[in-house]
Design a protein around this motif. Sequence first.
Motif, PDB file in Angstrom:
ATOM      1  N   UNK A   1       0.824  -1.169   0.000  1.00  0.00           N
ATOM      2  CA  UNK A   1       0.000   0.000   0.000  1.00  0.00           C
ATOM      3  C   UNK A   1       0.877   1.245   0.000  1.00  0.00           C
ATOM      4  N   UNK A   2       0.538   2.180  -0.880  1.00  0.00           N
ATOM      5  CA  UNK A   2       1.298   3.418  -0.968  1.00  0.00           C
ATOM      6  C   UNK A   2       0.552   4.560  -0.303  1.00  0.00           C
ATOM      7  N   UNK A   3       1.310   5.450   0.311  1.00  0.00           N
ATOM      8  CA  UNK A   3       0.696   6.640   0.905  1.00  0.00           C
ATOM      9  C   UNK A   3       0.363   7.633  -0.200  1.00  0.00           C
ATOM     10  N   UNK A   4      -0.703   8.373  -0.029  1.00  0.00           N
ATOM     11  CA  UNK A   4      -1.044   9.376  -1.054  1.00  0.00           C
ATOM     12  C   UNK A   4       0.030  10.457  -1.116  1.00  0.00           C
ATOM     13  N   UNK A   5       0.275  10.945  -2.322  1.00  0.00           N
ATOM     14  CA  UNK A   5       1.306  11.969  -2.475  1.00  0.00           C
ATOM     15  C   UNK A   5       0.818  13.286  -1.874  1.00  0.00           C
ATOM     16  N   UNK A   6       1.728  13.960  -1.260  1.00  0.00           N
ATOM     17  CA  UNK A   6       1.412  15.247  -0.644  1.00  0.00           C
ATOM     18  C   UNK A   6       2.132  16.342  -1.402  1.00  0.00           C
ATOM     19  N   UNK A   7       1.512  17.466  -1.456  1.00  0.00           N
ATOM     20  CA  UNK A   7       2.211  18.614  -2.045  1.00  0.00           C
ATOM     21  C   UNK A   7       3.131  19.187  -0.972  1.00  0.00           C
ATOM     22  N   UNK A   8       4.275  19.629  -1.402  1.00  0.00           N
ATOM     23  CA  UNK A   8       5.252  20.131  -0.434  1.00  0.00           C
ATOM     24  C   UNK A   8       5.058  21.622  -0.143  1.00  0.00           C
ATOM     25  N   UNK A   9       3.924  22.171  -0.543  1.00  0.00           N
ATOM     26  CA  UNK A   9       3.651  23.572  -0.234  1.00  0.00           C
ATOM     27  C   UNK A   9       4.257  24.547  -1.228  1.00  0.00           C
ATOM     28  N   UNK A  10       4.958  24.058  -2.217  1.00  0.00           N
ATOM     29  CA  UNK A  10       5.588  24.934  -3.207  1.00  0.00           C
ATOM     30  C   UNK A  10       4.778  24.886  -4.496  1.00  0.00           C
ATOM     31  N   UNK A  11       3.708  25.631  -4.505  1.00  0.00           N
ATOM     32  CA  UNK A  11       2.910  25.696  -5.716  1.00  0.00           C
ATOM     33  C   UNK A  11       3.470  26.785  -6.623  1.00  0.00           C
ATOM     34  N   UNK A  12       3.125  26.721  -7.866  1.00  0.00           N
ATOM     35  CA  UNK A  12       3.617  27.690  -8.844  1.00  0.00           C
ATOM     36  C   UNK A  12       2.982  29.052  -8.560  1.00  0.00           C
TER      37      UNK A  12
END
Length: 77
Positions: A1-12
Motif C-alpha cells: 500500500x502506498x501513501x497518497x502523495x502530498x504537495x510540499x507547499x511549493x505551488x507555482x
Amino acid sequence: MKAPSRSNGKSKPSFGRIIARVVWMSIKLLIIPVLCVAALIVGLAIGFSVLGDKPVSEVFDIKTWKHMYDLVFAEGG
C-alpha cells in the motif's frame, strides 16, 4: 500500500504575483538614483537662488552651464 502523495507547499506562483515582484524589484532598484537626481536638482535650485541671488529659472538655462564650463576650463595666462 502506498501513501497518497502530498504537495510540499511549493505551488507555482500566479502571474499577478510575478508581476508584483518584478514591479517591486524595479522600484527598489530605481529609488536611490531617482532620489539622488531629485536632491541634485533641489540643491542646484536652492544654491543658485539663495547663495547666488539669481532667479531659479536660470539654473536650467544651457547658457549658464556653458558660462560655468568656460570659467572652469579657461586657459590661465
